[in-house]
Design an enzyme around this catalytic site. Sequence first.
Site, PDB file in Angstrom:
ATOM      1  N   ASP A 400       0.827  -1.212   0.000  1.00  0.00           N
ATOM      2  CA  ASP A 400       0.000   0.000   0.000  1.00  0.00           C
ATOM      3  C   ASP A 400       0.866   1.269   0.000  1.00  0.00           C
ATOM      4  OD1 ASP A 400      -2.302   1.412   0.075  1.00  0.00           O
ATOM      5  OD2 ASP A 400      -2.958   0.731   2.038  1.00  0.00           O
ATOM      6  N   ASP A 475      -6.462  -6.497  -1.734  1.00  0.00           N
ATOM      7  CA  ASP A 475      -6.757  -6.484  -0.297  1.00  0.00           C
ATOM      8  C   ASP A 475      -8.171  -5.950  -0.033  1.00  0.00           C
ATOM      9  OD1 ASP A 475      -6.627  -6.306   2.416  1.00  0.00           O
ATOM     10  OD2 ASP A 475      -4.960  -4.892   2.487  1.00  0.00           O
ATOM     11  N   ARG A 537      -4.448 -15.040   1.536  1.00  0.00           N
ATOM     12  CA  ARG A 537      -4.064 -14.897   2.946  1.00  0.00           C
ATOM     13  C   ARG A 537      -5.020 -15.727   3.778  1.00  0.00           C
ATOM     14  NH1 ARG A 537      -1.860  -9.920   4.630  1.00  0.00           N
ATOM     15  NH2 ARG A 537      -3.046 -10.216   6.556  1.00  0.00           N
ATOM     16  N   ASP A 541      -3.138  -9.792   9.872  1.00  0.00           N
ATOM     17  CA  ASP A 541      -1.759  -9.321   9.689  1.00  0.00           C
ATOM     18  C   ASP A 541      -0.831  -9.867  10.773  1.00  0.00           C
ATOM     19  OD1 ASP A 541      -3.171  -7.852   7.892  1.00  0.00           O
ATOM     20  OD2 ASP A 541      -2.199  -5.957   8.376  1.00  0.00           O
TER      21      ASP A 541
HETATM   22  C1  GLA Z   1      -3.856  -4.877   5.304  1.00  0.00           C
HETATM   23  C2  GLA Z   1      -3.059  -6.084   4.825  1.00  0.00           C
HETATM   24  C3  GLA Z   1      -1.581  -5.817   5.043  1.00  0.00           C
HETATM   25  C4  GLA Z   1      -1.160  -4.571   4.299  1.00  0.00           C
HETATM   26  C5  GLA Z   1      -2.023  -3.387   4.719  1.00  0.00           C
HETATM   27  C6  GLA Z   1      -1.786  -2.168   3.838  1.00  0.00           C
HETATM   28  O1  GLA Z   1      -3.756  -4.687   6.663  1.00  0.00           O
HETATM   29  O2  GLA Z   1      -3.466  -7.239   5.495  1.00  0.00           O
HETATM   30  O3  GLA Z   1      -0.809  -6.932   4.628  1.00  0.00           O
HETATM   31  O4  GLA Z   1      -1.279  -4.810   2.926  1.00  0.00           O
HETATM   32  O5  GLA Z   1      -3.400  -3.711   4.640  1.00  0.00           O
HETATM   33  O6  GLA Z   1      -2.573  -1.080   4.201  1.00  0.00           O
END
Ligand code: GLA
Length: 724
Positions: A400, A475, A537, A541
């Site tokens: 991002d 995402d 995923r 995170d």
């Molecule tokens: C989410 C994703 C992360 C990252 C952030 C970027 O939290 O899971 O891996 O890409 O967004 O804002």
Amino acid sequence: MKRVLTILSLTLAALTLSAQTVSFDKGRFQKGDDPAWSAPGFDDSAWREVTFDQSWETLVDYANGYGWYRIHVVIPSSLKKGKVEAIMLDLGAIDDSDQTWLNGHPVGKDGTFPEEPGGYSSEWGRRRHYVVDPSWVKWDKDNVIAVRVYNYGDPGGFYRGAAQVSKPSLKDFAKLTLEAGEGGYKAVLATSVKTSGSLHITVTDILTGKVESDKTQKVTVPSWKEKPYFCALAPQKRLKVTYTDPRFEEVLEAEVCAPYILTPPAPATPRYNGPLVFGVRPGSPVIFRLAFSGDKPMKYAVEGLPEGVVLDPDKGVLSGSCAQEGDYPLVFTATNDKGSASAQFTLKVGTQIGLTPPMGWNSWNCWALSVSQEKVMSSAAALINKGLADYGYSYMNIDDAWEAEYRTPDGRIEANEKFPDMKALGDYLHSNGLKFGIYSSPGDHTCGGFLGSLDHEQQDAEVWNSWGVDYLKYDWCGYSKVYDASKDHSTAACIRPYLKMQQYLREQPRDIFYSLCQYGWDKVWEWGSYIDANSWRTSHDIVDTWESLYVTGFVRQPDLYPYAGPGHWNDPDMLIVGKVGWSSSLRDSRLTPDEQYTHISLWSLLAANMLIGCDISQIDDFTFNLLCNNEVNAVNQDVLGKQARRDVDEGGIQIWSRPLADGGTAVGIFNLNETSVPVRLSEALGQIGLEAETVRDLWRQTDIPTEETYMILPHGVRYVKVKP
Ligand code: GLA
């Protein structure tokens, strides 16, 4: 501990008390941020009542930013009984950073907020566990626990079930920690009660297991004080410190390893370390770098190349394209002034790409929103110069924060001022045989608040193609708005935005690895491969703590092995070794060396995406040793593509095994306990029906006998291959 020392007053005789507990599982919630909300008298009756079992996105339709909880709880005076004048507040884990007050008194803080120096940092996985001054409690009356939370990225707030107030035990008042310093560690015994006991310090050689120093000393620390003891620790040594006060119920322990390198150095002669297969669609550009370690310069040669595919013999880079479907057996050869080596390889021109898990880099875990073209270039150059590209790392993925604030009047997405020339970046990567990755969201905004692709999917796919993009991480984030508004929460509704983008990616004249990111919702592993996604995923995170690694790796992955295979992989998130920080200032990963070996071993077993999360230009020898062990990586890249399953989970020991293409089996024996555990290898293998006199120790790259007992360090691993 310092925080506790300043707010507590208690007397020693409290040891005999039995624990008592008051649990609570709901509170009131308000989005936004106002310091007045910590005051006990604030009227929160209009706030929304929420339970602690679901994130705030689910309950109140709110994503990133500040939110407050106010919890009303009656604390019975029975918790006051006895002489320990303290209570324990346990709020569990909170996503992401937070600060707590009890009746207006500050009791604790975890993580940092965006406006603080150094910016935001998450502590989502850590248990919020505070010892609180009892004079702040209103006994048998309404007490107000106010919690200010900042959330970044889904999910937010409290969602791990009940919190509680209880009576602490004596051990909760004393803490033994090891703090890294010059040439060793400082063992710090901090206590809020007077304590007398003995401190026992041992130093062991990690590789031989030999105890090199063993000392005990009598110690007395007055209440409210802390005492440091310096312990020297050389590389390859393990330090264990225990503290015993006969009046405490348990022994306090702390253990640490100096970073220790297990991977033997690569020979100076050429050695092939890359994947054995690469998939490309007919007519799509072939972008592939031959991954040979050894002294440079090197000359490369390839036998069997199909028409249209060419080799740069100085760089070892394949380019061009092949119109004709088929499996092309190739022989790679590299030669330097020390010798020559060859490897058999298959170029598969067909419908499937991503035949082995992607290996490369992603900007998020290091630079997060501060990523720039310069930083990407510097990690790309280091990938080559420091030799990581010689181990198959090839994707350079921008996460991002590359997006401009607005689209052009005709709706075209542009990069912001930190990325002056995306096309030039793509060309630079391709000319070195590296691949170019980018990030977006199906929503109108990304998790970081940048522009998403909603209603511009086709245009965005075309722009990325013009820049030479080879990988898209897509995402969910801002898509929640569309999804919730539709009131359709079926699996079809979860799939819709991903399917839509897939259609436009496939219309581009190049292969784009499609990586879904929606944190494992709606069992994405069950449908990801049907929409031709290349990975998805499987969890939220990851951050660089043991709690996060444990939940992501050992709690979320065990049942997912049936869903991985060539072309479609489970993605437990990016690597958290090396210098990370999710900001412009980086720090060493907070995982211990053993936790880092565990992390890489597990990702190797899981056939996980291997996306390095640290700044490669600052990589140290220890991190290089973790990322560039050709035998460990060979398991990750094994062409059979089977993910490991967990066969044993007993007493904190887990055994995972993964069948390999050559008929062998990779086996990881993990110790999730806080102390070392001896494991007789033959018995561990016997538990999963395997038998062998010797096995290959993958980290040490040597054969070891199984009729021997090996110490597995806390949160550490023995990672072996049972040969075919
Ligand atoms: C989410 C994703 C992360 C990252 C952030 C970027 O939290 O899971 O891996 O890409 O967004 O804002």
